[in-house]
Enzyme design. Structure first.
Site, PDB file in Angstrom:
ATOM      1  N   LYS A 143     -37.762  34.283  75.326  1.00 14.41           N
ATOM      2  CA  LYS A 143     -38.690  34.497  76.517  1.00 14.41           C
ATOM      3  C   LYS A 143     -40.036  34.217  75.939  1.00 14.41           C
ATOM      4  CE  LYS A 143     -38.928  35.618  80.629  1.00 14.41           C
ATOM      5  NZ  LYS A 143     -37.871  35.511  81.849  1.00 14.41           N
ATOM      6  N   ASP A 193     -41.242  31.941  85.032  1.00 10.51           N
ATOM      7  CA  ASP A 193     -40.994  33.155  85.488  1.00 10.51           C
ATOM      8  C   ASP A 193     -42.310  33.384  86.154  1.00 10.51           C
ATOM      9  OD1 ASP A 193     -39.098  35.568  84.527  1.00 10.51           O
ATOM     10  OD2 ASP A 193     -41.392  36.307  84.474  1.00 10.51           O
TER      11      ASP A 193
HETATM   12  P1  NDP Z   1     -43.785  34.729  90.794  1.00 12.15           P
HETATM   13  O1  NDP Z   1     -44.948  34.582  90.287  1.00 12.15           O
HETATM   14  O2  NDP Z   1     -43.257  33.572  91.759  1.00 12.15           O
HETATM   15  O3  NDP Z   1     -44.079  35.899  92.020  1.00 12.15           O
HETATM   16  C1  NDP Z   1     -44.264  37.191  91.329  1.00 12.15           C
HETATM   17  C2  NDP Z   1     -44.282  38.322  92.782  1.00 12.15           C
HETATM   18  O4  NDP Z   1     -44.285  39.512  92.033  1.00 12.15           O
HETATM   19  C3  NDP Z   1     -45.511  38.008  93.423  1.00 12.15           C
HETATM   20  O5  NDP Z   1     -45.499  38.273  94.877  1.00 12.15           O
HETATM   21  C4  NDP Z   1     -46.176  38.883  92.680  1.00 12.15           C
HETATM   22  O6  NDP Z   1     -47.489  39.363  93.486  1.00 12.15           O
HETATM   23  C5  NDP Z   1     -45.518  39.984  92.473  1.00 12.15           C
HETATM   24  N1  NDP Z   1     -46.056  40.838  91.120  1.00 12.15           N
HETATM   25  C6  NDP Z   1     -45.887  40.162  89.977  1.00 12.15           C
HETATM   26  N2  NDP Z   1     -46.338  41.335  89.146  1.00 12.15           N
HETATM   27  C7  NDP Z   1     -46.780  42.225  89.761  1.00 12.15           C
HETATM   28  C8  NDP Z   1     -47.127  43.574  89.553  1.00 12.15           C
HETATM   29  N3  NDP Z   1     -47.599  44.032  88.318  1.00 12.15           N
HETATM   30  N4  NDP Z   1     -47.024  44.563  90.419  1.00 12.15           N
HETATM   31  C9  NDP Z   1     -46.807  44.124  91.688  1.00 12.15           C
HETATM   32  N5  NDP Z   1     -46.404  42.797  91.987  1.00 12.15           N
HETATM   33  C10 NDP Z   1     -46.099  42.103  91.294  1.00 12.15           C
HETATM   34  O7  NDP Z   1     -42.375  35.222  90.137  1.00 12.15           O
HETATM   35  P2  NDP Z   1     -40.857  35.206  90.234  1.00 12.15           P
HETATM   36  O8  NDP Z   1     -40.706  35.168  91.640  1.00 12.15           O
HETATM   37  O9  NDP Z   1     -40.331  33.880  89.538  1.00 12.15           O
HETATM   38  O10 NDP Z   1     -40.637  36.419  89.428  1.00 12.15           O
HETATM   39  C11 NDP Z   1     -40.364  37.671  89.969  1.00 12.15           C
HETATM   40  C12 NDP Z   1     -39.353  38.641  89.306  1.00 12.15           C
HETATM   41  O11 NDP Z   1     -38.060  38.016  88.916  1.00 12.15           O
HETATM   42  C13 NDP Z   1     -39.865  38.837  87.756  1.00 12.15           C
HETATM   43  O12 NDP Z   1     -39.311  39.968  87.358  1.00 12.15           O
HETATM   44  C14 NDP Z   1     -39.101  37.661  86.991  1.00 12.15           C
HETATM   45  O13 NDP Z   1     -38.961  37.914  85.577  1.00 12.15           O
HETATM   46  C15 NDP Z   1     -37.668  37.711  87.760  1.00 12.15           C
HETATM   47  N6  NDP Z   1     -37.103  36.538  87.593  1.00 12.15           N
HETATM   48  C16 NDP Z   1     -37.324  35.420  87.750  1.00 12.15           C
HETATM   49  C17 NDP Z   1     -36.563  34.280  87.611  1.00 12.15           C
HETATM   50  C18 NDP Z   1     -37.199  32.800  87.892  1.00 12.15           C
HETATM   51  O14 NDP Z   1     -36.082  32.134  87.903  1.00 12.15           O
HETATM   52  N7  NDP Z   1     -38.248  32.566  88.411  1.00 12.15           N
HETATM   53  C19 NDP Z   1     -35.232  34.428  87.189  1.00 12.15           C
HETATM   54  C20 NDP Z   1     -34.629  35.684  87.008  1.00 12.15           C
HETATM   55  C21 NDP Z   1     -35.628  36.640  87.105  1.00 12.15           C
HETATM   56  P3  NDP Z   1     -49.101  38.777  93.330  1.00 12.15           P
HETATM   57  O15 NDP Z   1     -49.177  37.497  93.655  1.00 12.15           O
HETATM   58  O16 NDP Z   1     -49.754  39.785  93.869  1.00 12.15           O
HETATM   59  O17 NDP Z   1     -49.112  39.055  91.711  1.00 12.15           O
HETATM   60  O1  2IT Z   2     -35.624  35.817  83.627  1.00  9.67           O
HETATM   61  C1  2IT Z   2     -35.027  34.678  84.046  1.00  9.67           C
HETATM   62  O2  2IT Z   2     -34.010  34.615  83.767  1.00  9.67           O
HETATM   63  C2  2IT Z   2     -35.847  33.559  84.219  1.00  9.67           C
HETATM   64  N1  2IT Z   2     -37.023  33.759  84.214  1.00  9.67           N
HETATM   65  C3  2IT Z   2     -35.372  32.026  84.181  1.00  9.67           C
HETATM   66  C4  2IT Z   2     -35.423  31.593  82.892  1.00  9.67           C
HETATM   67  C5  2IT Z   2     -34.758  30.112  82.850  1.00  9.67           C
HETATM   68  O3  2IT Z   2     -34.706  29.710  81.780  1.00  9.67           O
HETATM   69  O4  2IT Z   2     -34.290  29.603  83.810  1.00  9.67           O
END
Ligand code: NDP
Ligand code: 2IT
Length: 445
Positions: free
Chosen positions: A126, A166
């Site tokens: 990561k 992420d």
């Molecule tokens: P994005 O940046 O697309 O969206 C993040 C969302 O979460 C936004 O709505 C943001 O609000 C909110 N957010 C982030 N940090 C905070 C915080 N500290 N407090 C409150 N709200 C928060 O990210 P993703 O959707 O990609 O990721 C969301 C989660 O999913 C994370 O935990 C990530 O690790 C996990 N994840 C992502 C994957 C991927 O493929 N993208 C794969 C597996 C897991 P705001 O805009 O106001 O900051």
């Molecule tokens: O938390 C996760 O699994 C991710 N942000 C996706 C990682 C990836 O390599 O697609």
């Protein structure tokens, strides 16, 4: 916790002071692994856990860049290459002001087991930066990404380490990162990053994969009780990549998603979230959720507060770590919660997980439930390696097979270890055994 593992845990905590999220992730995994070590004394003799908790390599670097006003800005970049027993290090990059070494290590540690569960040949890693993309222009984002890659490029490669997105890193950022990597190395090395644009080496379904996969996993959990998403009242946290696609998938299965959030507040839309409007505001305009409340009638926008104050039969936390605590879990349980699918990484505190499990709520931990994103990244790598590109339908079918497979493996492992329905145990043991076997086979590395 098993006394042998507790001693290992205590050493890990002492060696990594101040890294609360990393301590939490390690403790949660080690709590599940006592029974495995009764059956496999060779894991203790081979110091597998001590090795697993120490990243293979940790890189911290300066990221200097120039903002639109001409001022010099300095951020900190990280890449933690945690474990490569099963394949090249693989995992996302997070750009958020809260990013520090402990957060990157917790995410990298979780990624090891998640990636093992997918059944794909990928190790765990990561990275990210404490850079805050909020309010930055496209040009600033590009200069930041170029500077970040100017250091990162020497550490990554399709056979070494393959970053992706992420929080705060999506298709736009991956584009700027890939462009800079190509420019520095003079190689069109598609497999060095995933989440690429579809016309230049990306995979269909990758943008949808994490949210879709989380809902597919939760649907499989519901099926074990003769239930489905049809007719469920769903609350989702977040409104980013994972949240939006989870909402879309849950509603396509007949659920009504009544709420979602961002870090400023949440919206309540009893008619069901309008996904097209949400995409327009969050993905196209990069706006705030508050605008959704303004632009759609019969919607309440609540400034601040917690989306977990609402009632739901299914909860999908898709924002960030430790966003759902024990008190919120207890309230949700009192008001009829049936299932939780973690789209985010470690969104439920340890107290919340205990509340869900004690109440018999179906609980799908992130390392299993959100594995669809990284699994589809591995499908992107597979397409890149064969210079092929698959249809949406074929790729979605592969994603579904993988998620159903992860669900079934977690469930079967929980049964095998005498705790049916405990997906935390199933995911931790299922992921761990695969990595541990590979580490022993590869000698002391
Ligand atoms: P994005 O940046 O697309 O969206 C993040 C969302 O979460 C936004 O709505 C943001 O609000 C909110 N957010 C982030 N940090 C905070 C915080 N500290 N407090 C409150 N709200 C928060 O990210 P993703 O959707 O990609 O990721 C969301 C989660 O999913 C994370 O935990 C990530 O690790 C996990 N994840 C992502 C994957 C991927 O493929 N993208 C794969 C597996 C897991 P705001 O805009 O106001 O900051
Ligand atoms: O938390 C996760 O699994 C991710 N942000 C996706 C990682 C990836 O390599 O697609």
């Amino acid at each position: 916790m098993d006394a042998r593992l507790e001693a290992i845990r205590d050493t890990v905590l002492a060696r990594n002071p101040g890294e609360g999220e990393f301590h939490q992730a390690v403790t949660e995994v080690l709590e599940s692994l006592g029974p495995v070590h009764d059956r496999h004394p060779e894991f203790l003799e081979g110091a597998v856990l001590e090795r697993l908790c120490e990243p293979e390599r940790q890189i911290i670097f300066r990221v200097p860049w120039v903002d639109d006003a001409g001022r010099f800005q300095i951020n900190r970049g990280f890449r933690v290459e945690f474990n490569s027993a099963l394949g090249p290090f693989k995992g996302g990059l997070r750009f958020h002001p809260s990013v520090n070494l402990g957060i990157v290590k917790f995410l990298g540690f979780e990624q090891i087991f998640k990636n093992a569960l997918t059944g794909m040949p990928i190790g765990g890693g990561k990275g990210g930066s404490d850079f805050d993309p909020r309010g930055r222009s496209d040009a600033e984002i590009m200069r930041f990404c170029q500077s970040f890659m100017t250091e990162l490029y020497r550490h990554i490669g399709e056979y070494t380490d393959v970053p992706a997105g992420d929080i705060g890193v999506g298709g736009r950022e991956i584009g700027y990162l890939f462009g800079q990597y190509k420019r520095i190395t003079n190689r069109y090395e598609s497999g060095v990053l995933t989440g690429k644009g579809i016309s230049w080496g990306g995979s269909l379904v990758r943008p949808e994969a994490t949210g879709y996969g989380t809902v597919i996993f939760a649907e499989e959990m519901l099926k074990t009780r003769g239930l489905s998403f049809d007719g469920q009242r769903v609350v989702v946290s977040g409104s980013g990549n994972v949240a939006i696609n989870a909402i879309a998938k849950a509603q396509s299965l007949g659920a009504t998603v009544v709420a979602c959030s961002d870090s400023s507040g949440y919206v309540v839309d009893e008619a069901g979230i309008d996904v097209a409007l949400l995409r327009q505001i969050k993905e196209v305009e990069r706006g705030r959720l508050k605008d959704y409340g303004i632009r759609r009638s019969a919607v309440d926008y609540v400034d601040g507060g917690s989306v977990w104050d609402l009632d739901a039969t299914v909860a999908l936390p898709c924002a960030t770590q430790n966003e759902l605590d024990g008190a919120a879990a207890a309230r949700l349980v009192r008001n009829g919660l049936l299932a939780v699918g973690e789209g985010a990484n470690m969104p439920s505190t340890r107290e919340a997980v205990a509340v869900f499990q004690d109440a018999g709520v179906l609980f799908g931990p992130g390392k299993a439930a959100n594995a669809g994103g990284v699994a589809t990244s591995a499908l992107e790598m597979q397409q890149n390696a064969s210079r092929d590109s698959w249809s949406f339908a074929h790729t979605e079918e592969r994603l579904t097979e993988i998620m159903v497979g992860i669900h079934d493996r977690c469930a079967a492992t929980a049964d095998e270890y005498g705790d049916p329905g405990n997906y935390v145990l199933g995911a931790n043991i299922g992921g761990f055994v695969k990595v541990a076997d590979a580490m022993l086979a590869q000698g002391l590395i």
